[in-house]
Write a protein that holds these residues in place. Structure first.
Motif, short mmCIF file in Angstrom:
data_model
loop_
_atom_site.label_atom_id
_atom_site.label_comp_id
_atom_site.label_asym_id
_atom_site.label_seq_id
_atom_site.Cartn_x
_atom_site.Cartn_y
_atom_site.Cartn_z
N ARG A 119 34.86 90.34 29.39
CA ARG A 119 36.31 90.41 29.19
C ARG A 119 36.73 89.55 28.00
NH1 ARG A 119 38.89 90.01 34.42
NH2 ARG A 119 37.99 87.95 34.37
N THR A 120 36.14 88.38 27.89
CA THR A 120 36.46 87.51 26.75
C THR A 120 36.07 88.19 25.44
OG1 THR A 120 36.14 85.59 28.14
CG2 THR A 120 36.11 85.22 25.78
N LEU A 123 38.42 91.00 24.69
CA LEU A 123 39.72 90.49 24.25
C LEU A 123 39.64 90.04 22.78
CD1 LEU A 123 42.61 89.82 24.92
CD2 LEU A 123 41.42 90.41 26.98
N GLU A 124 38.54 89.43 22.40
CA GLU A 124 38.37 89.03 21.00
C GLU A 124 38.38 90.25 20.09
OE1 GLU A 124 34.86 86.58 21.15
OE2 GLU A 124 36.02 84.79 21.66
N LEU A 125 37.70 91.29 20.54
CA LEU A 125 37.71 92.54 19.79
C LEU A 125 39.13 93.09 19.68
CD1 LEU A 125 35.97 94.83 18.53
CD2 LEU A 125 35.95 95.89 20.78
N LEU A 126 39.83 93.03 20.79
CA LEU A 126 41.22 93.51 20.83
C LEU A 126 42.09 92.69 19.87
CD1 LEU A 126 42.73 95.69 22.35
CD2 LEU A 126 43.00 94.13 24.26
N GLN A 127 41.82 91.39 19.78
CA GLN A 127 42.57 90.56 18.83
C GLN A 127 42.31 91.03 17.40
OE1 GLN A 127 41.08 86.69 20.42
NE2 GLN A 127 43.20 86.04 20.26
N ARG A 128 41.04 91.34 17.09
CA ARG A 128 40.73 91.79 15.73
C ARG A 128 41.39 93.14 15.45
NH1 ARG A 128 35.70 89.56 17.12
NH2 ARG A 128 34.71 91.59 17.40
N ALA B 208 46.46 90.11 23.08
CA ALA B 208 45.68 90.15 21.84
C ALA B 208 46.51 89.78 20.62
CB ALA B 208 45.07 91.54 21.66
N PHE B 215 41.93 82.33 30.02
CA PHE B 215 41.86 83.04 31.30
C PHE B 215 41.90 82.06 32.45
CE2 PHE B 215 39.74 85.60 28.14
CZ PHE B 215 40.29 86.85 28.35
N THR B 225 39.13 82.87 24.54
CA THR B 225 38.61 83.47 23.32
C THR B 225 38.59 82.39 22.24
OG1 THR B 225 40.76 84.13 22.43
CG2 THR B 225 39.65 85.70 23.88
N VAL B 232 37.97 94.53 11.67
CA VAL B 232 37.07 95.50 12.31
C VAL B 232 36.47 96.43 11.27
CG1 VAL B 232 36.85 97.26 14.04
CG2 VAL B 232 38.54 95.45 14.31
#
Ligand SMILES: Nc1ncnc2c1ncn2[C@@H]1O[C@H](COP(=O)(O)OP(=O)(O)OP(=O)(O)O)[C@@H](O)[C@H]1O
Ligand SMILES: [Mg+2]
Lengths: 182, 232
Positions: A119-120, A123-128, B208, B215, B225, B232
């Motif tokens: 999940r972490t 979430l980091e991917l989602l932030q990017r 995000a 968390f 995070t 990306v």
């Protein structure tokens, strides 16, 4: 996969050379889907064989320098593809699912560790993705925005699934006779 | 950089004996000026408790809460109330605004309560409304605004004047995802202007937008995070 149809959609706007097709495709989807020019020419050759495109009459003999136009059959194939929903029933062999189930062999706690770590990371991917989206929005790059929206939706769905996994695993751990059985 | 908000090994137990609930259990968190931190976690994990302690609406059972260099535990009621009014802004899920006051009156209220003077409070309120893109709706009453507009007014009120800490508990409430995103982009922009923000949300897509996601589970920080760089 439908490079073929994406090329037909471009040709539907007017005749184009192979190189121009590659360029236009990449301007829209290239960041997530790089396409080499060889793929474009081989796809065009197949489309020509199937009668979906035809070389422009006054063109060069050499494939690499010829322009193509879409045929009537090509238009119908494109319309048919656009109107058919993409099949989504089959769950591809998802490594994360396998990993969570594998961790569960050793108990709830290892499974929860896997879930939280994933999940972490997601979430980091989602932030990017969210940062890239802001950039694409500034550039007014609609195809790129749609691509990122899809990536965001997938990451979001994964996080929602992980939340549910954690709740189920926790409930199963405290209530062995309950909903979750292995 | 010195943190605007610092929680140091904060615990909060509600009730006692057999009915005691450990809502927070040894949570430490620092939020710098300009930083927006999202807090995620299942229902009951202690997210709202954390915000209430950070904003001085509640006191920890043990541990320290420092806001803008001041340890809240050392303040008497009156000083605590003053610090809350001047330095901290809150945005809740809904019911943020007083229905009998216009948008600009709502935003001017904290300043007026603080004795800033009606004219200056109003000028600051208009500036804050302008920052959230609602200068032209300043005279509207809350029931004349959409849900998204009301939340933007609430953000304006939370950052008006000299506020350094913005605390938002599910500020996207019942908004659809585009309106919700617009509200959060604003929140983020206000933070980038130098305010420290803490955002509680259930939704990954909103979390995000933050610089960092923390968390919570069962009152503890179980993961966070790292600041995500790169594209990306
Ligand atoms: N004033 C209170 N008195 C007693 N118990 C409380 C009080 N406030 C919170 N709790 C308890 O503390 C725990 C944490 O509550 P909190 O409101 O912080 O959760 P949350 O993470 O915000 O949940 P949600 O996502 O549902 O809003 C819960 O078990 C809750 O019942
Ligand atoms: Mg809550």
């Amino acid at each position: 996969m439908s490079v073929k149809h994406a090329l037909l959609a471009l040709l539907d706007q007017g005749p184009r050379h192979g190189y121009g097709l590659k360029h236009e495709f990449e301007a829209r989807l290239g960041q997530s889907w790089p396409l080499n020019v060889g793929q474009v020419y081989s796809t065009l050759a197949r489309l020509e064989r199937d009668g979906l495109v035809a070389p422009e009459p006054e063109g060069d003999e050499d494939t690499e320098r010829r322009a193509f136009r879409i045929t009537g059959a090509g238009r119908s194939a494109l319309a048919e593809w656009l109107s058919a929903p993409v099949p989504r029933e089959a769950l591809s062999r998802d490594e994360l699912l396998v990993k969570v189930v594998a961790a569960l062999e050793a108990g709830a706690e290892p499974a929860v560790r896997v879930i939280r770590a994933q999940r972490t990371a997601t979430l980091e991917l989602l932030q990017r993705h969210t940062r890239s989206k802001a950039e694409a929005a500034r550039r007014g790059d609609l195809p790129r925005l749609l691509t990122i929206d899809l990536l965001i939706a997938q990451a979001e769905a994964e996080v929602a699934w992980l939340d549910r996994c954690e709740a189920r695993v926790a409930a199963g751990a405290s209530d062995p006779g309950g909903e979750v059985r292995r | 950089m010195t943190a605007v908000l610092e929680l140091d090994q904060v615990a909060r137990v509600y009730g006692d004996g057999r009915t005691a609930v450990q809502a927070l259990d040894g949570v430490s968190l620092r939020v710098a000026p300009g930083e927006l931190v999202a807090v995620m976690g299942p229902s009951g994990s202690g997210k709202s408790t954390l915000l209430n302690l950070a904003g001085g609406l509640d006191r920890p059972t043990t541990g320290r809460v420092v806001v803008d260099g001041t340890e809240l535990g050392r303040l008497d009621r009156r000083r605590l109330a003053a610090l809350r009014r001047r330095r901290v802004g809150y945005v809740f899920q809904d019911l943020n605004l007083l229905p009998g006051l216009t948008a600009v009156e709502n935003v001017a209220l904290p300043g007026e309560l603080d004795g800033v003077g009606t004219r200056q409070a109003r000028a600051e309120a208009l500036a804050a409304l302008d920052q959230v893109g609602l200068a032209d709706r300043a005279g509207a009453f809350p029931d004349q605004l959409s849900g998204g507009e009301r939340q933007r007014v609430a953000i304006a009120r939370a950052v008006v004047g000299q506020r350094v800490l913005l605390l938002a508990d599910e500020p996207t409430g019942a908004l659809d995802s585009l309106a919700g995103e617009a509200v959060l982009e604003l929140l983020r922009a206000r933070c980038e202007a130098g305010i420290a923000g803490v955002l509680v949300t259930h939704e990954a897509r909103y979390a995000a937008i933050a610089d960092r996601v923390v968390f919570l589970a069962d009152g503890r920080v179980v993961d966070q995070t790292t600041v995500a760089g790169g594209v990306v």
